[in-house]
Design a protein around this motif. Sequence first.
Motif, PDB file in Angstrom:
ATOM      1  N   GLN A  59       1.201  -1.018  -0.170  1.00 42.63           N
ATOM      2  CA  GLN A  59      -0.290  -0.058   0.148  1.00 42.63           C
ATOM      3  C   GLN A  59       0.566   1.494  -0.039  1.00 42.63           C
ATOM      4  O   GLN A  59       1.778   1.200   0.850  1.00 42.63           O
ATOM      5  N   ASP A  60       0.673   2.888  -0.785  1.00 37.33           N
ATOM      6  CA  ASP A  60       1.400   3.269  -0.932  1.00 37.33           C
ATOM      7  C   ASP A  60       1.670   4.313   0.534  1.00 37.33           C
ATOM      8  O   ASP A  60      -0.210   4.504   1.227  1.00 37.33           O
ATOM      9  N   GLY A  61       2.764   4.304   1.194  1.00 38.98           N
ATOM     10  CA  GLY A  61       2.270   5.095   2.399  1.00 38.98           C
ATOM     11  C   GLY A  61       1.765   4.539   3.285  1.00 38.98           C
ATOM     12  O   GLY A  61       1.606   5.359   4.898  1.00 38.98           O
ATOM     13  N   ARG A  62       1.870   3.277   3.401  1.00 40.99           N
ATOM     14  CA  ARG A  62       1.209   2.802   4.398  1.00 40.99           C
ATOM     15  C   ARG A  62       1.332   1.251   4.828  1.00 40.99           C
ATOM     16  O   ARG A  62       2.303   0.524   4.168  1.00 40.99           O
ATOM     17  N   PRO A  63       1.702   0.203   5.829  1.00 40.07           N
ATOM     18  CA  PRO A  63       2.243  -0.963   6.092  1.00 40.07           C
ATOM     19  C   PRO A  63       1.086  -1.197   4.877  1.00 40.07           C
ATOM     20  O   PRO A  63       0.006  -1.365   4.767  1.00 40.07           O
ATOM     21  N   ASP A  64       2.167  -2.880   4.513  1.00 40.93           N
ATOM     22  CA  ASP A  64       1.515  -3.863   3.919  1.00 40.93           C
ATOM     23  C   ASP A  64       0.298  -4.346   4.212  1.00 40.93           C
ATOM     24  O   ASP A  64      -0.326  -4.394   5.631  1.00 40.93           O
TER      25      ASP A  64
END
Length: 167
Positions: A59-64
Amino acid sequence: MRPQLLALLARAPAYGYELKQGLEQTFGPAYPQPNIGQIYVTLGRLEKGGLIRGQEVAQDGRPDKKVYEITEEGIQELAEWFAAPTEGPRVRDEFFMKLVLAPGTELADQLTLINNQRRHCLTMMRGLNRLAAEEQGNRVSQLLIEGAVLHLQADLDWLERCQEELT
């Protein structure tokens, strides 16, 4: 909770929070809702058992996040769960054990036990009726609540019978 999660995953792959939301939306507040930790522990066990598989999604800018899907083994277990009959009446009822074992102990009176249990059933029934009024739009939740109320009514009838026989 295993079969419920497998059933939701048989519909579509999902991550843990989506599964929690799916349970909440399907059953409403009448169904005891697991916390997210319980969901992830169960998903881990299902994955370890080969019933589901998880795949990390970036995810962009967030944890997978991990998206889960059911495996063939999971589908087989779920099919077996659907095919198996559900357990019937409780023959080893804890309240009945108390009622039968209380005499002679001088710790509990049978009539007091029956009256306490009756009050408990009526309190639960009132709570379910309030919940039913709040859940007007959810047919699944309404059926679940109705079934619980009918079980409580049967318990109240049985308590009356116990009182007639034992006191």
